[in-house]
Design a protein around this motif. Structure first.
Motif, PDB file in Angstrom:
ATOM      1  N   LYS A  60       0.825  -1.210   0.000  1.00 45.35           N
ATOM      2  CA  LYS A  60       0.000   0.000   0.000  1.00 45.35           C
ATOM      3  C   LYS A  60       0.857   1.257   0.000  1.00 45.35           C
ATOM      4  N   ASN A  61       2.040   1.179   0.601  1.00 47.70           N
ATOM      5  CA  ASN A  61       2.934   2.336   0.654  1.00 47.70           C
ATOM      6  C   ASN A  61       3.889   2.407  -0.533  1.00 47.70           C
ATOM      7  N   LYS A  63       4.452   3.150  -4.071  1.00 52.37           N
ATOM      8  CA  LYS A  63       3.809   3.866  -5.169  1.00 52.37           C
ATOM      9  C   LYS A  63       4.823   4.227  -6.239  1.00 52.37           C
ATOM     10  N   HIS A  64       4.612   3.661  -7.420  1.00 49.73           N
ATOM     11  CA  HIS A  64       5.496   3.909  -8.566  1.00 49.73           C
ATOM     12  C   HIS A  64       4.700   3.592  -9.832  1.00 49.73           C
ATOM     13  N   ARG A  69      -0.400  -0.959  -8.329  1.00 53.15           N
ATOM     14  CA  ARG A  69      -0.826  -0.155  -7.171  1.00 53.15           C
ATOM     15  C   ARG A  69      -1.787  -0.938  -6.282  1.00 53.15           C
ATOM     16  N   TYR A  71      -4.522  -0.255  -3.673  1.00 51.64           N
ATOM     17  CA  TYR A  71      -5.347   0.870  -3.234  1.00 51.64           C
ATOM     18  C   TYR A  71      -5.791   0.737  -1.780  1.00 51.64           C
ATOM     19  N   GLU A  87      -4.777  -2.404  -8.508  1.00 52.78           N
ATOM     20  CA  GLU A  87      -4.925  -1.874  -9.858  1.00 52.78           C
ATOM     21  C   GLU A  87      -5.234  -3.004 -10.842  1.00 52.78           C
ATOM     22  N   LYS A 156       4.132  -3.351 -15.348  1.00 54.66           N
ATOM     23  CA  LYS A 156       3.826  -3.139 -13.942  1.00 54.66           C
ATOM     24  C   LYS A 156       4.331  -4.340 -13.152  1.00 54.66           C
TER      25      LYS A 156
END
Length: 322
Positions: A60-61, A63-64, A69, A71, A87, A156
């Motif tokens: 959750k922390n 982020k790229h 992702r 959420y 995501e 991703k």
């Protein structure tokens, strides 16, 4: 009390595993299509449950733009289930791409491969910086079936692996990335059983790894360095991003991020104008310039969204006939 699960509509089940299933869902608040992974933790030990929760909080922390992702997560304590809302990567994964190229007897274009490696190297740099700061025992899973493609065909990186007995640094990730690079270029796994001994002997003696002839010598040299058996002699993630081979792709990714940021800022400003105009709309006569401006803004927002969804849809030009 309303359950958080009520905020989503289940569309269909993607896959089913031993501990749960993966489903495509729609978020009711904004209609966005996402996925959630359902885990039944009733049979897990306390340490396994703790590891699972650590993984979720880490995700959750993290982020790229080139990492899937996470959420949110929902704990259903009554049914001992955990839902991880993530995501939706709707265009498959690299395993699908490699399999499709193999069936069609197609090699992937070098420019495409360089772009994939650039995006993954950037993602790994972020991953290791986050992991080291939190002292976690997570390591990136660079298998082709865990590297996904979004609607714009960007890669991703999927969920990491966890091992309390293993701590991997970026040199280990460079090796794994080299194995992936080899597979993207040759459409074969780097150590497919019988060939493992031969390949290892070649690496130990410094024998150069040869790629299909359409790939540049720079790409072959980079691959050879990444698969050096001595870990400290492998390039770092930062040095890869600064290499001449990846320089163009790094620049393009930076421009893409800047353009995306500018579009987001512009859209926030437009949304503010829309909200202000809507407040005054009821008191304005038909055809008033403010109403016309509101309609034009709505059309522009819709056009921008349609344009972004069409970016880089076709990968058929990214292959060469064998």
């Amino acid at each position: 009390m309303t359950s958080p699960l009520g905020g989503y509509d289940v569309l269909y089940t993607i896959s089913v595993g031993s501990h749960g299933k993966c489903q495509k869902i729609r978020r009711k608040s904004d209609g966005r299509v996402v996925v959630w992974e359902e885990f039944c933790y009733a049979t897990l030990t306390d340490s396994e449950t703790q590891a699972l929760m650590s993984e979720v909080k880490f995700l959750k922390n993290l982020k790229h733009p080139n990492i899937v992702r996470c959420y949110d997560y929902i704990i259903d304590s009554i049914n001992t289930k955990l839902y991880i809302v993530m995501e939706d990567c709707m265009s498959g994964n690299l395993a699908n791409l490699i399999a499709s190229s193999t069936r069609g007897r197609l090699y992937l274009d070098e420019q495409l491969i360089v772009r994939i490696i650039t995006q993954l190297t950037s993602a790994l740099k972020k991953f290791h910086r986050m992991s080291e700061s939190r002292c976690n025992f997570f390591y990136p899973n660079l298998k082709p079936d865990n590297i996904f493609l979004d609607s714009e065909q960007n890669v991703k990186l999927g969920k990491p692996s966890y091992s309390p007995m293993l701590h991997q640094n970026d040199k280990c990730s460079i090796w794994s990335l080299g194995c992936l690079l080899y597979e993207l270029c040759t459409l074969c796994r780097f150590v497919p059983g019988p060939q493992q001994k031969v390949l290892t002997q070649n690496l130990a003696t410094g024998t150069f790894i040869r790629l299909p002839e359409q790939y540049s010598s720079e790409l072959s040299i980079m691959l050879h360095n990444m698969l050096n058996l001595t870990d400290y002699l492998r390039p770092s993630l930062e040095s890869l991003l600064q290499s001449n081979l990846l320089a163009k792709a790094v620049s393009e990714e930076a421009k893409k991020r800047q353009l995306l940021h500018q579009r987001r800022v512009a859209q926030v400003k437009m949304n503010k104008k829309v909200r202000l105009a809507r407040k005054n709309k009821e008191n304005l006569p038909p055809g008033d310039p403010q109403i016309v401006a509101l309609q034009n803004i709505a059309i522009k927002l819709q056009t921008n969204n349609q344009h972004e969804s069409q970016v880089e849809k076709d990968w058929n030009g990214s292959c060469l006939r064998l």
